[in-house]
Design a protein around this motif. Structure first.
Motif, PDB file in Angstrom:
ATOM      1  N   THR A 312       0.767  -1.199  -0.003  1.00 34.90           N
ATOM      2  CA  THR A 312       0.177  -0.109  -0.134  1.00 34.90           C
ATOM      3  C   THR A 312       0.877   1.294  -0.128  1.00 34.90           C
ATOM      4  N   GLN A 313       0.169   2.216   0.044  1.00 31.52           N
ATOM      5  CA  GLN A 313       1.092   3.365   0.122  1.00 31.52           C
ATOM      6  C   GLN A 313       2.175   3.675   1.229  1.00 31.52           C
ATOM      7  N   GLU A 314       1.502   2.764   2.358  1.00 30.02           N
ATOM      8  CA  GLU A 314       2.315   2.659   3.659  1.00 30.02           C
ATOM      9  C   GLU A 314       3.647   1.755   3.542  1.00 30.02           C
ATOM     10  N   GLY A 315       3.477   1.029   2.682  1.00 29.91           N
ATOM     11  CA  GLY A 315       4.690   0.146   2.268  1.00 29.91           C
ATOM     12  C   GLY A 315       4.566  -1.254   2.058  1.00 29.91           C
ATOM     13  N   ASP A 316       5.257  -1.988   2.144  1.00 32.46           N
ATOM     14  CA  ASP A 316       4.830  -3.545   1.778  1.00 32.46           C
ATOM     15  C   ASP A 316       3.815  -4.080   2.968  1.00 32.46           C
ATOM     16  N   MET A 317       2.777  -4.992   2.537  1.00 31.95           N
ATOM     17  CA  MET A 317       2.028  -5.635   3.487  1.00 31.95           C
ATOM     18  C   MET A 317       3.026  -6.887   3.901  1.00 31.95           C
ATOM     19  N   LYS A 318       2.980  -7.047   5.240  1.00 31.86           N
ATOM     20  CA  LYS A 318       3.552  -8.152   5.878  1.00 31.86           C
ATOM     21  C   LYS A 318       2.523  -9.233   6.507  1.00 31.86           C
ATOM     22  N   MET A 319       2.215 -10.016   5.690  1.00 34.49           N
ATOM     23  CA  MET A 319       1.197 -11.163   6.163  1.00 34.49           C
ATOM     24  C   MET A 319       1.983 -12.529   5.959  1.00 34.49           C
ATOM     25  N   PRO A 320       1.411 -13.357   6.709  1.00 33.11           N
ATOM     26  CA  PRO A 320       1.943 -14.744   6.707  1.00 33.11           C
ATOM     27  C   PRO A 320       1.715 -15.599   5.135  1.00 33.11           C
ATOM     28  N   VAL A 321       2.418 -16.339   4.932  1.00 32.75           N
ATOM     29  CA  VAL A 321       2.419 -16.835   3.504  1.00 32.75           C
ATOM     30  C   VAL A 321       2.164 -18.256   3.949  1.00 32.75           C
ATOM     31  N   VAL A 322       0.796 -18.922   3.559  1.00 34.27           N
ATOM     32  CA  VAL A 322       0.379 -20.000   3.818  1.00 34.27           C
ATOM     33  C   VAL A 322       0.109 -20.981   2.367  1.00 34.27           C
ATOM     34  N   HIS A 323      -0.278 -22.073   2.993  1.00 36.81           N
ATOM     35  CA  HIS A 323      -0.511 -22.941   1.842  1.00 36.81           C
ATOM     36  C   HIS A 323      -1.847 -22.775   1.702  1.00 36.81           C
ATOM     37  N   HIS A 324      -2.567 -22.505   0.542  1.00 35.82           N
ATOM     38  CA  HIS A 324      -4.069 -22.047   0.518  1.00 35.82           C
ATOM     39  C   HIS A 324      -4.768 -23.227   0.849  1.00 35.82           C
ATOM     40  N   GLN A 325      -4.658 -24.097  -0.018  1.00 27.66           N
ATOM     41  CA  GLN A 325      -5.679 -25.399   0.155  1.00 27.66           C
ATOM     42  C   GLN A 325      -5.797 -25.753   1.474  1.00 27.66           C
ATOM     43  N   THR A 326      -4.362 -25.887   2.369  1.00 33.41           N
ATOM     44  CA  THR A 326      -4.565 -26.216   3.649  1.00 33.41           C
ATOM     45  C   THR A 326      -5.251 -25.583   4.461  1.00 33.41           C
TER      46      THR A 326
END
Length: 374
Positions: A312-326
């Protein structure tokens, strides 16, 4: 060869090259996951995969191996070699292995709670209805079907059988997507004014089912454009008022003799937000850009298996990376174990809403008219 003979031949060889591009997301309160009372899992739910193509093999099977509250209990395939391979790999007993002819016998199998339909789009209705009549809850890959009529029939069959119907909208459970939903619907950056949402790739094998309208229901719009439609709905939390659309020029007239090569569309939402969408089988692109009155957000990659990246304009989004189907399978089963229902934001009605929009986009592209959605 008659239509019935052709269909039987296809079913017998269904396992070859089968794979479904996974689902997408949700809308309004769609992403507002119902809150149930915290409860420990009473059991692991048994899931049978129907259709053992690349998506089932590389994504759903992995999810079922990793999930804590469900497991791969059975398989349904038209390919004996795959039945043997999967049975050995996942230790599936012979009584839990079915083909498309004896599938209805699954009604007598207490090991299996949910049937997950992962076939070409045109077969979704048949197998969802058969699973429902067998008394099994059903998950179905997106798009839900190839027509509004089929979607309605699937919902009705599950309601009459008293079973749950869910659509595999994996990104509803993905952290970057959930953050985008929060920012958009909570108006963190003010009202959303404009969105550009694109998803396309260069398709390969010209003989595959995705290029046959009778099996796929359409081209890239049905396959990956549905992600873009979903994105516009879950960012705004609204339903579009109208749509206009245009087919791109068909460059490869041999490969794309049956389905569109590219399609673009425009939609407006009640809040005034405008959306440009684009899907293609000849352009490699994957992006969601949202402009709001006080800022922006962007995901790129936005829709594939990951890792999804955002800023976003505030910088990189820091969210956990997950296995979508799990995470999808775990959350769907968690909700079911607590409430005996699938999450509402992935139910058949949600799939039907997408189907109505997809069909309206095709109508707009074919007629050149603005199609009302209200």
């Amino acid at each position: 060869m008659s239509e019935n003979q052709s269909r039987r031949s296809f079913l017998q060889n269904l396992g070859v090259g089968l794979g479904t591009t996974a689902a997408a997301f949700a809308v309004p309160s769609v992403m507002a996951i119902p809150e149930g009372k915290p409860q420990k899992d009473e059991k692991k739910l048994g899931v049978a995969l129907l259709g053992l193509g690349s998506y089932a093999k590389n994504q759903l099977a992995v999810g079922l191996e990793n999930a804590k509250n469900c497991y791969l209990a059975g398989i349904v395939t038209g390919t004996p070699a795959k039945a043997e391979e999967w049975s050995k790999k996942y230790n599936i007993p012979a009584k839990n292995v079915y083909n498309y002819q004896n599938f209805d016998e699954i009604a007598n199998n207490k090991d299996i709670d949910i049937v997950y339909v992962v076939t070409p789009n045109s077969l979704h209705r048949e197998f969802v209805v058969r699973a429902a009549k067998a008394g099994k809850h059903v998950m179905c890959e997106k798009p839900m079907a190839t027509s509004v009529e089929d979607s309605i029939a699937m919902i009705k069959a599950c309601q009459e059988a008293g079973v749950q119907l869910g659509i595999g909208y994996r990104l509803h459970f993905e952290p970057f997507t959930q953050e985008v939903v929060r920012i958009g619907q909570k108006k963190v950056f003010g009202d959303v004014r404009f969105m550009q949402t694109n998803f396309g790739f260069t398709i390969g094998d010209p003989t595959q089912w995705r290029l046959k309208k009778a099996m796929a229901g359409g081209g890239p719009l049905m396959d990956v454009g549905i992600y873009c439609v979903q994105a516009s709905r879950y960012v705004t939390g609204e339903e579009p008022l109208w749509v206009t659309a245009q087919y791109g020029e068909t460059i490869d007239k041999v490969k794309f003799k049956d389905v569109e090569e590219t399609v673009s569309w425009q939609m407006q939402f009640p809040s005034g937000a405008m959306v440009n969408g684009f899907s293609s089988y000849r352009s490699n692109i994957e992006q969601l850009y949202v402009s709001a009155e006080k800022g922006f957000l962007q995901l790129s990659p936005a829709y594939s298996y990951g890792p999804i990246k955002g800023k976003t304009q505030e910088g990189d989004m820091k969210m956990p990376v997950v296995h979508h189907q799990t995470v999808m399978l775990e959350e769907v089963c968690k909700e079911f174990l607590a409430t005996k229902k699938f999450p509402k934001h992935i139910d058949g009605e949600e799939g039907l809403r997408d189907m109505k929009i997809l069909m309206a986009i095709y109508e707009a592209a074919q007629t050149g008219k603005r199609i009302s959605l209200v």
